[in-house]
Design an enzyme around this catalytic site. Sequence first.
Site, short mmCIF file in Angstrom:
data_model
loop_
_atom_site.label_atom_id
_atom_site.label_comp_id
_atom_site.label_asym_id
_atom_site.label_seq_id
_atom_site.Cartn_x
_atom_site.Cartn_y
_atom_site.Cartn_z
N ASP A 112 0.86 -1.20 0.00
CA ASP A 112 0.00 0.00 0.00
C ASP A 112 0.89 1.24 0.00
O ASP A 112 2.10 1.15 0.18
CB ASP A 112 -0.88 0.01 1.27
CG ASP A 112 -0.03 -0.10 2.52
OD1 ASP A 112 0.21 -1.22 2.97
OD2 ASP A 112 0.46 0.95 3.01
N ASP A 125 0.67 3.62 2.27
CA ASP A 125 0.44 4.22 3.59
C ASP A 125 -0.71 5.23 3.43
O ASP A 125 -1.62 5.00 2.66
CB ASP A 125 1.74 4.82 4.15
CG ASP A 125 1.68 4.91 5.66
OD1 ASP A 125 1.13 3.99 6.29
OD2 ASP A 125 2.16 5.91 6.23
N1 LIG Z 1 1.28 1.27 5.72
C1 LIG Z 1 1.83 0.42 6.57
N2 LIG Z 1 2.29 0.86 7.78
C2 LIG Z 1 2.87 -0.01 8.64
N3 LIG Z 1 2.99 -1.31 8.41
C3 LIG Z 1 2.54 -1.80 7.25
N4 LIG Z 1 2.53 -3.02 6.75
C4 LIG Z 1 1.96 -2.97 5.53
N5 LIG Z 1 1.58 -1.71 5.23
C5 LIG Z 1 1.94 -0.95 6.29
#
Ligand SMILES: Nc1ncnc2[nH]cnc12
Length: 290
Positions: A212, A214
């Site tokens: 992703d 974030d």
């Molecule tokens: N955006 C994110 N923040 C922290 N850990 C993650 N693991 C997968 N995506 C994450």
Amino acid sequence: MTQAKIGIIGGSGLYKMDALKDVKEVHVETPFGSPSDALILGTLDETRVAFLARHGRNHTLLPSELPFRANIYAMKQLGVEYLISASAVGSLQEEAKPLDMVVPDQFIDRTKNRVSTFFGEGIVAHIAFGEPICQNLAGVLGDAIASLNLPEVTLHRGGTYVCMEGPAFSTKAESHLYRSWGAKIIGMTNLPEAKLAREAEIAYATLALVTDYDCWHPDHDSVTVEMVIGNLQRNAVNAQKVIQETVRRLSENLPPSDAHSALKYAILTQLDKAPTQTKEKLGLLLQKYL
Ligand SMILES: Nc1ncnc2[nH]cnc12
Ligand SMILES: CSC[C@H]1O[C@H](OP(=O)(O)O)[C@H](O)[C@@H]1O
């Protein structure tokens, strides 16, 4: 007796390795308690490896609940000298898109609640951690990824992994702050693991699987577990191919690693004057130096 020189820790979405053969589950006990799950010993194309599901095979442990010390010590007990960590991460940079793979070379610690040393109780050690990832192992991992030419996957060699406490994902302010620090990816698990692996003189490298953007990205409002798991499942097959290819390369040539002598100049306590109980507890780490 050495059971496996190569260890694999599977993170979110990677709870087993389908290609493992001659599988045996071992319930390892350590002076630091039980690991997250049984370790799975088996062979990948004739090479013995030890696999551990970081959060347990049914994903029952929060990042803050992980028994990091037991996990690393258990790997040491089985004879592991090279540890590959597969992990889900969020991307903090546009160029690292979901489904890409990053082999980071640095960490920033934003955890608050982790025990990340085996030492204490009368024995003091300070390992060097300027280069927290074994660059030789990371090189083999990166070359393995590159050689597979996986569709939809761009390889990013290097970059900083921010390790946050979780379990909630970041706020936008935090996410923008980490971007302003130049960090590339974010996760919740790899830093304590890398520190403990270094103390245990195990070479450690991370296969970070981007799931992703974030929450900083204008096109993605917030990160959800659904999004993360959906992408990780799509990537799980690729991740296993990469690990298999990395192990194949390692079976032909195990690279030297500075990690294997990390404690040589790190222990400050005179061990002949150290408490016997602690020396026994840390026996596996200290035996070379007693
Ligand atoms: N955006 C994110 N923040 C922290 N850990 C993650 N693991 C997968 N995506 C994450
Ligand atoms: C399921 S998203 C958050 C979760 O995923 C990552 O775990 P791992 O490093 O074990 O793959 C991240 O660090 C969080 O623990």
